[in-house]
Design an enzyme around this catalytic site. Structure first.
Site, PDB file in Angstrom:
ATOM      1  N   THR A  37       0.815  -1.221   0.000  1.00 51.99           N
ATOM      2  CA  THR A  37       0.000   0.000   0.000  1.00 51.99           C
ATOM      3  C   THR A  37       0.847   1.269   0.000  1.00 51.99           C
ATOM      4  OG1 THR A  37      -0.130  -0.104   2.420  1.00 51.99           O
ATOM      5  CG2 THR A  37      -1.899  -1.168   1.188  1.00 51.99           C
TER       6      THR A  37
ATOM      7  N   HIS B  89      16.460  13.048   0.976  1.00 49.55           N
ATOM      8  CA  HIS B  89      15.196  12.398   0.647  1.00 49.55           C
ATOM      9  C   HIS B  89      14.053  13.298   1.100  1.00 49.55           C
ATOM     10  CE1 HIS B  89      17.728   8.849   0.135  1.00 49.55           C
ATOM     11  NE2 HIS B  89      16.709   8.268  -0.466  1.00 49.55           N
TER      12      HIS B  89
ATOM     13  N   LYS C 151      10.477  10.530   4.815  1.00 51.81           N
ATOM     14  CA  LYS C 151      11.278   9.315   5.006  1.00 51.81           C
ATOM     15  C   LYS C 151      11.609   9.169   6.480  1.00 51.81           C
ATOM     16  CE  LYS C 151      15.481   6.950   3.378  1.00 51.81           C
ATOM     17  NZ  LYS C 151      14.787   5.673   3.097  1.00 51.81           N
TER      18      LYS C 151
END
Length: 248
Positions: free
Chosen positions: A11, A131, A135
């Site tokens: 998901t 990032h 994250k």
């Protein structure tokens, strides 16, 4: 014969890309799609387990796959050499395969391999990675893998020069290599390896602009590789065979 795949973390963002690749790949079919909260027994009946979950769940997924005699492809971050060493005996005892891919991007794998190739020629090496702000772990698995390969490539020369390691601003040391992590909105993934010597420096930069386009080719190669793998294998560079054999 169709390979039945149980995808954990299906998901999430990476999971969605993996699902799309599996749907379009001959000889592979989704057997089960699990979230990070799913019961581990939902892995039952899978020929291959693909882990795109979160670091706190990933170890249970890997152990669950091994216990069921299924190979496992791990795309979850957080698997350092020390953590992989904990499951290596289980994989070898079971006779299965566990493939750990810190980054499915072909360009990232090339950048990491180039950094390892160049590392013996430069006394200094540092990594800056960025990032998106969502994250949850740092440093990134890609940066950890790059640092470990740099250290391994310099086994004959000794550790890199990293002065003032007692200062927090000097980054987190992984295998003796300083890593500096940035987390900010508007970024997918970036990594820069800076190698320095007397009178010169070499910068190896990789930018991920679109994760779906960047990761899908590597995932497409990694799935059949992981299905047939034996033992523990780390890094996409071992899947695409660059002709460079950094230490595992």
């Amino acid at each position: 014969m169709t390979t039945r795949v149980a995808l954990v973390g299906g998901t999430g963002k990476l999971g969605a890309i993996i699902r799309t690749v599996i749907d379009g790949l001959d000889g592979f079919a989704l057997h089960a799609v699990l979230s990070s909260r799913s019961d581990i027994d939902e892995l039952d009946g899978a020929d291959l387990v693909v882990d795109a979950s979160i670091p706190s769940v990933s170890v249970d997924v890997v152990r669950g796959a091994i216990e069921r005699g299924a190979n496992v492809l791990v795309g979850t971050s957080g698997w350092s050499a020390e953590r992989i060493a904990l499951v290596r005996p289980l994989v070898e005892s079971a006779g299965t395969g566990a493939v750990f891919i810190p980054n499915f991007s072909l360009g990232s794998a090339l950048g990491t391999a180039l950094a390892a190739l160049a590392a013996p020629f430069f006394p200094s090496a540092e990594i800056v990675e960025a990032h998106r702000h969502t994250k949850i772990d740092s440093p990134s698995g890609t940066a950890v893998r790059t640092a470990e390969l740099i250290a391994g490539a310099r086994a004959g020369q000794g550790p890199v020069d990293a002065p003032h390691v007692d200062q927090g601003a000097r980054g987190q040391q992984v295998a003796g290599v300083p890593i500096h992590s940035l987390r900010r909105p508007g970024v997918v993934a970036e990594q820069e390896v800076i190698l320095s010597g007397a009178g010169e420096s070499l910068r190896i930069i990789h930018d991920t602009i679109d994760s779906a386009e960047a990761y899908a080719p590597g995932i497409r190669l990694a799935l059949p590789f992981a299905r047939d793998a034996k033992g523990v294998i780390v890094g996409l560079e071992n899947v695409i065979d660059l002709g460079i054999r950094p230490p595992v």
